[in-house]
Scaffold this motif. Structure first.
Motif, PDB file in Angstrom:
ATOM      1  N   MET A   1       0.850  -1.189   0.000  1.00 29.30           N
ATOM      2  CA  MET A   1       0.000   0.000   0.000  1.00 29.30           C
ATOM      3  C   MET A   1       0.883   1.235   0.000  1.00 29.30           C
ATOM      4  N   CYS A   2       0.485   2.220  -0.737  1.00 27.95           N
ATOM      5  CA  CYS A   2       1.159   3.525  -0.695  1.00 27.95           C
ATOM      6  C   CYS A   2       0.052   4.567  -0.688  1.00 27.95           C
ATOM      7  N   GLY A   3      -0.153   5.220   0.473  1.00 29.79           N
ATOM      8  CA  GLY A   3      -1.253   6.150   0.588  1.00 29.79           C
ATOM      9  C   GLY A   3      -0.867   7.575   0.874  1.00 29.79           C
ATOM     10  N   ARG A   4       0.426   7.837   1.019  1.00 29.12           N
ATOM     11  CA  ARG A   4       0.893   9.197   1.256  1.00 29.12           C
ATOM     12  C   ARG A   4       2.350   9.275   0.815  1.00 29.12           C
ATOM     13  N   MET A   5       2.752  10.395   0.227  1.00 26.34           N
ATOM     14  CA  MET A   5       4.105  10.545  -0.305  1.00 26.34           C
ATOM     15  C   MET A   5       4.658  11.917   0.048  1.00 26.34           C
ATOM     16  N   ALA A   6       5.936  12.099  -0.264  1.00 20.68           N
ATOM     17  CA  ALA A   6       6.587  13.397  -0.103  1.00 20.68           C
ATOM     18  C   ALA A   6       7.482  13.658  -1.303  1.00 20.68           C
ATOM     19  N   MET A   7       7.565  14.915  -1.704  1.00 21.72           N
ATOM     20  CA  MET A   7       8.485  15.380  -2.739  1.00 21.72           C
ATOM     21  C   MET A   7       9.268  16.534  -2.120  1.00 21.72           C
ATOM     22  N   THR A   8      10.543  16.298  -1.829  1.00 21.58           N
ATOM     23  CA  THR A   8      11.314  17.262  -1.056  1.00 21.58           C
ATOM     24  C   THR A   8      12.058  18.278  -1.915  1.00 21.58           C
ATOM     25  N   VAL A   9      11.960  18.172  -3.227  1.00 19.91           N
ATOM     26  CA  VAL A   9      12.574  19.135  -4.142  1.00 19.91           C
ATOM     27  C   VAL A   9      11.514  19.595  -5.140  1.00 19.91           C
ATOM     28  N   PRO A  10      11.719  20.730  -5.801  1.00 14.85           N
ATOM     29  CA  PRO A  10      10.764  21.156  -6.822  1.00 14.85           C
ATOM     30  C   PRO A  10      10.670  20.119  -7.941  1.00 14.85           C
ATOM     31  N   PRO A  11       9.476  19.865  -8.462  1.00 12.04           N
ATOM     32  CA  PRO A  11       9.332  18.870  -9.526  1.00 12.04           C
ATOM     33  C   PRO A  11      10.228  19.128 -10.735  1.00 12.04           C
ATOM     34  N   GLU A  12      10.455  20.393 -11.060  1.00 12.60           N
ATOM     35  CA  GLU A  12      11.300  20.695 -12.217  1.00 12.60           C
ATOM     36  C   GLU A  12      12.711  20.145 -12.028  1.00 12.60           C
ATOM     37  N   ALA A  13      13.229  20.212 -10.785  1.00 10.90           N
ATOM     38  CA  ALA A  13      14.546  19.663 -10.502  1.00 10.90           C
ATOM     39  C   ALA A  13      14.530  18.145 -10.605  1.00 10.90           C
TER      40      ALA A  13
ATOM     41  N   ALA B   1       6.587  19.589 -18.025  1.00 12.01           N
ATOM     42  CA  ALA B   1       5.423  20.204 -18.647  1.00 12.01           C
ATOM     43  C   ALA B   1       5.044  21.461 -17.891  1.00 12.01           C
ATOM     44  N   ASN B   2       4.184  22.256 -18.481  1.00 15.24           N
ATOM     45  CA  ASN B   2       3.655  23.423 -17.791  1.00 15.24           C
ATOM     46  C   ASN B   2       2.723  22.971 -16.666  1.00 15.24           C
ATOM     47  N   SER B   3       2.596  23.827 -15.659  1.00 10.56           N
ATOM     48  CA  SER B   3       1.642  23.600 -14.566  1.00 10.56           C
ATOM     49  C   SER B   3       1.919  22.329 -13.779  1.00 10.56           C
ATOM     50  N   LEU B   4       3.204  22.076 -13.500  1.00 10.41           N
ATOM     51  CA  LEU B   4       3.520  20.985 -12.584  1.00 10.41           C
ATOM     52  C   LEU B   4       3.074  21.369 -11.176  1.00 10.41           C
ATOM     53  N   PRO B   5       2.812  20.376 -10.316  1.00 10.74           N
ATOM     54  CA  PRO B   5       2.430  20.707  -8.940  1.00 10.74           C
ATOM     55  C   PRO B   5       3.565  21.453  -8.237  1.00 10.74           C
ATOM     56  N   GLU B   6       3.197  22.342  -7.343  1.00 11.72           N
ATOM     57  CA  GLU B   6       4.206  23.091  -6.611  1.00 11.72           C
ATOM     58  C   GLU B   6       4.953  22.170  -5.654  1.00 11.72           C
ATOM     59  N   GLY B   7       6.204  22.469  -5.433  1.00 13.89           N
ATOM     60  CA  GLY B   7       6.998  21.686  -4.500  1.00 13.89           C
ATOM     61  C   GLY B   7       8.027  22.564  -3.838  1.00 13.89           C
ATOM     62  N   PRO B   8       8.630  22.063  -2.773  1.00  9.30           N
ATOM     63  CA  PRO B   8       8.431  20.750  -2.170  1.00  9.30           C
ATOM     64  C   PRO B   8       7.036  20.595  -1.532  1.00  9.30           C
ATOM     65  N   ASN B   9       6.652  19.326  -1.364  1.00  7.23           N
ATOM     66  CA  ASN B   9       5.400  18.977  -0.694  1.00  7.23           C
ATOM     67  C   ASN B   9       5.679  17.748   0.161  1.00  7.23           C
ATOM     68  N   TYR B  10       5.564  17.916   1.471  1.00 10.26           N
ATOM     69  CA  TYR B  10       5.929  16.844   2.396  1.00 10.26           C
ATOM     70  C   TYR B  10       4.735  15.991   2.815  1.00 10.26           C
ATOM     71  N   ASN B  11       3.581  16.241   2.226  1.00  9.36           N
ATOM     72  CA  ASN B  11       2.376  15.494   2.609  1.00  9.36           C
ATOM     73  C   ASN B  11       1.441  15.404   1.408  1.00  9.36           C
ATOM     74  N   ILE B  12       1.854  14.622   0.418  1.00 11.02           N
ATOM     75  CA  ILE B  12       1.058  14.440  -0.794  1.00 11.02           C
ATOM     76  C   ILE B  12      -0.003  13.385  -0.523  1.00 11.02           C
TER      77      ILE B  12
END
Length: 228
Positions: free
Chosen positions: A1-13, A23-34
């Motif tokens: 199961m994977c029900g929550r994630m984190a992205m600790t750097v900007p998606p562009e990086a 692509a344009n309009s990537l989700p904002e980051g970092p996000n520690y509680n996706i």
């Protein structure tokens, strides 16, 4: 199961790590509680198609749904049965993707039934790439198109069983092209548990139990004197 994630750097990086054009309009980051239904960063590609990182809704919506909540929230797909499920059968052949994250969360229960969160990452510090399947869904009410995705899971390897009986299907860097369809057939062989030495984890604060929590402190190791 994977029900929550984190992205600790900007998606562009992160896109640069995967050799993908953002692509344009990537989700904002970092996000520690996706959380499920959030927009997440996904790598797509294929034969004669360049790799791209784009945003998709986490929670695949089958094409026959009239509304996003017409049925179960499909954030995960079981690798053992994905070829038999109508919601995923076509996607596993033609619409494979990599779901990108820095880490993910799982929970155990204490003696009183409280939920203790754990943050899980790769031991080598590399980003995680989960095998994913995507589906384009069109809203009948306004003809708006929405790309949606689910992550594949598999029975947990021996170390991971201490936390949960399932784990995401993790694709290694040499296999990115095979899973995305850039290297011909054979992707089914990648739907397996990661090696026992791939992942590591530590306890984190129960603040992350709330889907409204945010901030880098969510992934910091938990100490007994600051439990919430």
């Amino acid at each position: 199961m994977c029900g929550r994630m984190a992205m600790t750097v900007p998606p562009e990086a992160m896109a640069q790590v995967f050799g993908a054009a953002p692509a344009n309009s990537l989700p904002e980051g970092p996000n520690y509680n996706i959380c499920p239904t959030n927009r997440i960063a996904v790598i797509t590609g294929g034969e004669n198609r360049p790799r791209q990182m784009e945003a998709m809704r986490w929670g695949l919506i089958p094409h026959w749904y009239k509304k996003p909540n017409d049925g179960p929230l499909l954030i995960n797909a079981r690798a053992e049965t994905v070829l038999d499920k109508p919601a995923f059968r076509s996607a596993v052949h033609t619409r494979r993707a990599l779901v990108v994250a820095s880490g993910f969360y799982e929970w155990t229960k204490d003696a009183e039934g409280g939920r203790d969160p754990w943050y899980i990452t790769r031991r080598d510090g590399a980003p995680l790439a989960f095998a994913g399947l995507w589906q384009s869904w069109t809203d009948p009410a306004n003809e708006e198109e929405l790309r949606t995705v689910a992550a594949l899971t598999i029975a947990a390897n021996t170390p991971m069983q201490a936390i949960h009986h399932r784990m995401p299907v993790i694709v290694e860097q040499p296999d990115f092209g095979l899973w995305l369809g850039e290297q011909g057939k054979g992707a089914a062989a990648l739907m397996r548990a990661a090696g026992d030495d791939i992942l590591q984890w530590h306890r984190v604060d129960r603040k992350v139990n709330s889907n409204r929590a945010s901030g880098p402190e969510l992934i910091e190791p938990w100490e007994p004197d600051n439990d919430s």
